[in-house]
Write an enzyme that holds these catalytic residues in place. Structure first.
Site, PDB file in Angstrom:
ATOM      1  N   GLN A  27      14.894  -9.128  -3.370  1.00  0.00           N
ATOM      2  CA  GLN A  27      13.576  -9.742  -3.169  1.00  0.00           C
ATOM      3  C   GLN A  27      13.159 -10.511  -4.422  1.00  0.00           C
ATOM      4  O   GLN A  27      12.612 -11.608  -4.343  1.00  0.00           O
ATOM      5  CB  GLN A  27      12.551  -8.652  -2.851  1.00  0.00           C
ATOM      6  CG  GLN A  27      11.115  -9.117  -2.852  1.00  0.00           C
ATOM      7  CD  GLN A  27      10.172  -8.022  -2.387  1.00  0.00           C
ATOM      8  OE1 GLN A  27      10.062  -7.772  -1.201  1.00  0.00           O
ATOM      9  NE2 GLN A  27       9.507  -7.375  -3.315  1.00  0.00           N
ATOM     10  N   GLY A  57       5.631   4.004  -8.805  1.00  0.00           N
ATOM     11  CA  GLY A  57       6.374   2.748  -8.943  1.00  0.00           C
ATOM     12  C   GLY A  57       5.403   1.569  -8.943  1.00  0.00           C
ATOM     13  O   GLY A  57       5.446   0.698  -9.817  1.00  0.00           O
ATOM     14  N   HIS A  58       4.503   1.562  -7.962  1.00  0.00           N
ATOM     15  CA  HIS A  58       3.481   0.510  -7.914  1.00  0.00           C
ATOM     16  C   HIS A  58       2.609   0.563  -9.178  1.00  0.00           C
ATOM     17  O   HIS A  58       2.253  -0.465  -9.735  1.00  0.00           O
ATOM     18  CB  HIS A  58       2.560   0.712  -6.696  1.00  0.00           C
ATOM     19  CG  HIS A  58       3.248   0.628  -5.373  1.00  0.00           C
ATOM     20  ND1 HIS A  58       3.381   1.709  -4.532  1.00  0.00           N
ATOM     21  CD2 HIS A  58       3.847  -0.412  -4.733  1.00  0.00           C
ATOM     22  CE1 HIS A  58       4.015   1.335  -3.433  1.00  0.00           C
ATOM     23  NE2 HIS A  58       4.310   0.070  -3.525  1.00  0.00           N
ATOM     24  N   GLY A 102       0.803  -1.215   0.000  1.00  0.00           N
ATOM     25  CA  GLY A 102       0.000   0.000   0.000  1.00  0.00           C
ATOM     26  C   GLY A 102       0.835   1.264   0.000  1.00  0.00           C
ATOM     27  O   GLY A 102       2.022   1.227  -0.315  1.00  0.00           O
ATOM     28  N   ASP A 117      13.413  -3.659  -5.569  1.00  0.00           N
ATOM     29  CA  ASP A 117      13.767  -4.648  -4.540  1.00  0.00           C
ATOM     30  C   ASP A 117      14.403  -5.841  -5.245  1.00  0.00           C
ATOM     31  O   ASP A 117      13.802  -6.899  -5.383  1.00  0.00           O
ATOM     32  CB  ASP A 117      12.511  -5.059  -3.765  1.00  0.00           C
ATOM     33  CG  ASP A 117      11.892  -3.878  -3.056  1.00  0.00           C
ATOM     34  OD1 ASP A 117      12.305  -3.560  -1.952  1.00  0.00           O
ATOM     35  OD2 ASP A 117      10.989  -3.240  -3.658  1.00  0.00           O
TER      36      ASP A 117
HETATM   37  P1  AMP Z   1       6.066  -2.374  -1.526  1.00  0.00           P
HETATM   38  O1  AMP Z   1       4.693  -1.833  -1.432  1.00  0.00           O
HETATM   39  O2  AMP Z   1       7.152  -1.421  -1.132  1.00  0.00           O
HETATM   40  O3  AMP Z   1       6.211  -3.733  -0.883  1.00  0.00           O
HETATM   41  O4  AMP Z   1       6.310  -2.628  -3.056  1.00  0.00           O
HETATM   42  C1  AMP Z   1       5.434  -3.422  -3.819  1.00  0.00           C
HETATM   43  C2  AMP Z   1       6.071  -3.696  -5.154  1.00  0.00           C
HETATM   44  O5  AMP Z   1       6.319  -2.460  -5.820  1.00  0.00           O
HETATM   45  C3  AMP Z   1       7.428  -4.416  -5.027  1.00  0.00           C
HETATM   46  O6  AMP Z   1       7.526  -5.401  -6.036  1.00  0.00           O
HETATM   47  C4  AMP Z   1       8.408  -3.285  -5.260  1.00  0.00           C
HETATM   48  O7  AMP Z   1       9.632  -3.732  -5.805  1.00  0.00           O
HETATM   49  C5  AMP Z   1       7.663  -2.425  -6.252  1.00  0.00           C
HETATM   50  N1  AMP Z   1       8.184  -1.058  -6.239  1.00  0.00           N
HETATM   51  C6  AMP Z   1       8.326  -0.244  -5.152  1.00  0.00           C
HETATM   52  N2  AMP Z   1       8.902   0.923  -5.514  1.00  0.00           N
HETATM   53  C7  AMP Z   1       9.148   0.838  -6.841  1.00  0.00           C
HETATM   54  C8  AMP Z   1       9.734   1.721  -7.794  1.00  0.00           C
HETATM   55  N3  AMP Z   1      10.202   2.924  -7.465  1.00  0.00           N
HETATM   56  N4  AMP Z   1       9.823   1.311  -9.074  1.00  0.00           N
HETATM   57  C9  AMP Z   1       9.357   0.072  -9.437  1.00  0.00           C
HETATM   58  N5  AMP Z   1       8.793  -0.797  -8.586  1.00  0.00           N
HETATM   59  C10 AMP Z   1       8.679  -0.424  -7.305  1.00  0.00           C
END
Ligand code: AMP
Length: 288
Positions: free
Chosen positions: A154, A35-36, A30, A151
């Site tokens: 990950q 990016g998301h 969330g 990530d």
């Molecule tokens: P998170 O909500 O931080 O767990 O991220 C969810 C997904 O969004 C994960 O696969 C992250 O790698 C991806 N994500 C987060 N930030 C970015 C970004 N700046 N660019 C691309 N993917 C992102």
């Protein structure tokens, strides 16, 4: 009658017979940003049905205050998801995800992969990630699942998980989305003040420097040393690690590697109280 010996071909056969629509899953915690949304747009283009999960997974937080301070904004998230044409959102409670209680939680061991970089600085983090992603994949049973290169470790962990447990899903990686300043978008950026946000751009600058030095023929060691040196000028930035890894297996590079091998420089650092991670790939590419 058909006879299959390959996992891939029997799965494709079953899928076709079922005449299923394809489901794309985007797992998130969330506090959504562009990016998301890049992951969601990729999922929208490639699948009939797009599902986003929003779950701040407690078992991947090794720092209690980081979990407590993690930004949450469901209402805004739902608006954004609606705008990008997401079909459904999965927003479970801890009770649903960990019905046996977190103390009963299964531990996953990824060998060297969870001992280095993020794994070293966040003990238990990848076990929690592996567990929650397995649960989400089993619940939704998507054809494809989308993860960001932001990530990078990950991503390596999840590929390993899917390979080891033969989970019938295609893992799709999406390049890092950055602000114009170069700062990688992250939900945690919300916790930075203006000055810290400006300072945080130094992380990307140091990655660019490392890659540039490596490109010009310096060793990964020399390149990381100089990048660290550059970051050391800023007292508000505290580096956890700055390391080069081989992209194919995510092994840290101890000695020089063969020409043509793809590598990544990875950094984790506190800017003030907020821990940020970032990376850069050489040669520049969309790491699949
Ligand atoms: P998170 O909500 O931080 O767990 O991220 C969810 C997904 O969004 C994960 O696969 C992250 O790698 C991806 N994500 C987060 N930030 C970015 C970004 N700046 N660019 C691309 N993917 C992102």
């Amino acid at each position: 009658m058909k006879l299959f010996q390959e996992i891939e071909s029997v799965r494709n056969y079953v899928l076709k017979q079922k005449n299923q629509q394809t489901v794309g899953l985007v797992p998130t915690m969330g506090a959504l940003h562009n990016g998301h949304l890049a992951l969601l747009k990729a999922a929208r283009e490639e699948n009939d049905i797009v599902i986003c999960s929003i779950y701040v997974n407690p078992t991947q937080f090794n720092d209690k205050s980081d979990l407590e301070k993690y930004p949450r904004n469901l209402e805004k998230d739902l608006e954004l998801l609606d705008e990008v044409g997401c079909d459904a959102v999965f927003y479970p409670s801890d009770q649903i995800m960990y019905s046996l209680g977190k103390d009963q939680m299964l531990k996953l061991d990824f060998g060297y992969l969870d001992q280095i970089l993020e794994g070293q600085y966040r003990p238990g983090h990848f076990s929690g990630v592996g567990l929650v992603v397995t649960k989400l994949l089993n619940i939704i049973q998507p054809r494809r699942a989308y993860f960001g290169q932001k990530d990078l470790q990950q991503l390596a962990i999840i590929r390993r998980l899917v390979q080891e447990f033969l989970i019938p899903v295609e893992i799709i990686s999406v390049p890092i989305v950055r602000e114009a300043s170069g700062l990688a978008l992250s939900s945690r950026n919300q916790r930075l003040n203006q000055e810290e946000k400006q300072l945080a751009t130094q992380l990307y600058k140091s990655l660019l420097l490392a890659r540039q030095l490596y490109e010009k023929g310096q060793s990964t060691n020399q390149a990381t040393q100089q990048a660290m040196q550059q970051l050391s000028h800023y007292s508000t930035i505290r580096v956890d690690y700055f390391e080069a890894v081989r992209l194919s297996d995510f092994r840290p590079i101890q000695e020089e590697i063969g020409q043509g091998e793809s590598i990544a420089f990875c950094v984790a650092a506190y800017v003030g109280e907020v821990r940020l991670i970032d990376n850069i790939i050489y040669p520049e590419q969309n790491h699949q």
